[in-house]
Design an enzyme around this catalytic site. Structure first.
Site, PDB file in Angstrom:
ATOM      1  N   ARG A   1     -17.172   1.369 -18.250  1.00 55.70           N
ATOM      2  CA  ARG A   1     -18.574   1.548 -17.867  1.00 55.70           C
ATOM      3  C   ARG A   1     -19.517   1.137 -19.000  1.00 55.70           C
ATOM      4  NH1 ARG A   1     -19.364   4.913 -13.256  1.00 55.70           N
ATOM      5  NH2 ARG A   1     -17.475   6.005 -12.634  1.00 55.70           N
TER       6      ARG A   1
ATOM      7  N   ARG B   1     -27.837   5.782   7.096  1.00 54.67           N
ATOM      8  CA  ARG B   1     -26.675   6.592   7.482  1.00 54.67           C
ATOM      9  C   ARG B   1     -27.104   7.954   8.014  1.00 54.67           C
ATOM     10  NH1 ARG B   1     -22.709   5.785   2.250  1.00 54.67           N
ATOM     11  NH2 ARG B   1     -22.074   3.642   2.652  1.00 54.67           N
TER      12      ARG B   1
ATOM     13  N   ARG C   1     -27.434  12.925   4.664  1.00 51.98           N
ATOM     14  CA  ARG C   1     -26.814  13.587   3.511  1.00 51.98           C
ATOM     15  C   ARG C   1     -27.647  13.341   2.258  1.00 51.98           C
ATOM     16  NH1 ARG C   1     -20.850  11.565   4.931  1.00 51.98           N
ATOM     17  NH2 ARG C   1     -21.942   9.642   4.492  1.00 51.98           N
TER      18      ARG C   1
ATOM     19  N   LYS D   1     -17.568  -2.303  -2.537  1.00 53.90           N
ATOM     20  CA  LYS D   1     -16.485  -2.428  -3.520  1.00 53.90           C
ATOM     21  C   LYS D   1     -15.209  -1.717  -3.051  1.00 53.90           C
ATOM     22  CE  LYS D   1     -17.280  -0.190  -7.191  1.00 53.90           C
ATOM     23  NZ  LYS D   1     -17.217   0.513  -8.459  1.00 53.90           N
TER      24      LYS D   1
ATOM     25  N   ARG E   1     -29.454   6.394  -8.306  1.00 54.12           N
ATOM     26  CA  ARG E   1     -28.084   5.961  -8.626  1.00 54.12           C
ATOM     27  C   ARG E   1     -28.043   4.477  -8.970  1.00 54.12           C
ATOM     28  NH1 ARG E   1     -24.646   7.526  -3.687  1.00 54.12           N
ATOM     29  NH2 ARG E   1     -22.864   6.774  -4.863  1.00 54.12           N
TER      30      ARG E   1
END
Length: 214
Positions: free
Chosen positions: A88, A123, A156, A13, A167
């Site tokens: 939201r 990642r 991370r 996004k 999430r």
């Protein structure tokens, strides 16, 4: 051109938001940035928001809507704006409508959860320099080591699979009702709902976006 962007964390996004802003010359409006700016400027709404935040509470929809209304009245929004991270919830979407904000396009970037987990969980980061890698898409020369220093790369906290899944769960719970809401708005002719396949190459998605918004 007034746009709302929807898409899970890791759906691309942010990248497409930058493209839309550059291509059509409209600003991105982030509620977080607006809150910080209003508090810093000491506006009436900023003072209200600060007292709520200082008390450890969530800023109410009324304050956020007031900030959005103030922000979109500014000159740089004359050609339109891009709303990111807002609305939201259904009450926030209703509130936008009540304060007279017409939304031209609601754009959703659709990516399967499994793809997002692969994107995020692959990642690796060299924290001291900020350099980032990806096991599949942008691997380091030596597995697990930074190209420049040879130091160990880390995962991370935000990129750990369980964090990403949590999430995504929050995102789906929040956004599924909004997707249905704006689908109905589009059927009623109040907005246009556009859905893009976020698994395609960035340039391909950008080209499709440009064509759809032209």
């Amino acid at each position: 051109m007034r746009i709302i962007l929807l898409g899970a964390p890791g759906a691309g996004k942010g990248t497409q938001a930058q493209f839309i802003m550059a291509k059509f010359g409209i600003p991105q409006i982030s509620t977080g940035d607006m809150l910080r700016a209003a508090i810093k400027a000491g506006t009436e709404l900023g003072k209200q928001a600060k007292s709520v935040i200082d008390a450890g509470q969530l800023v109410s929809d009324d304050i956020i809507l007031g900030l959005v209304k103030e922000r979109i009245a500014q000159d740089d929004c004359a050609k339109g704006f891009l709303l990111d991270g807002f609305p939201r919830t259904i009450p926030q979407a209703d509130g936008l409508k009540e304060v007279g904000v017409v939304v031209d396009y609601v754009i959703e970037f659709d990516v399967a959860d499994s793809v997002i987990v692969e994107r995020m969980a692959g990642r690796r980061a060299h924290l001291a320099s900020g350099r980032t890698y990806h096991n599949v898409y942008n691997p380091p020369k030596v597995e697990g080591k930074d190209d420049v220093t040879g130091e160990d790369l880390v995962i991370r906290e935000d990129d750990k699979e369980e964090t990403v899944l949590a999430r995504l769960g929050v995102y789906h719970n929040q956004t599924a009702p909004l997707i249905a809401y704006y689908g109905k708005e589009a059927e009623a002719g109040n907005t246009q709902y556009l859905k893009f396949d976020g698994t395609k190459a960035v340039a391909e998605v950008s080209a499709e976006l440009e064509k759809a918004l032209a």
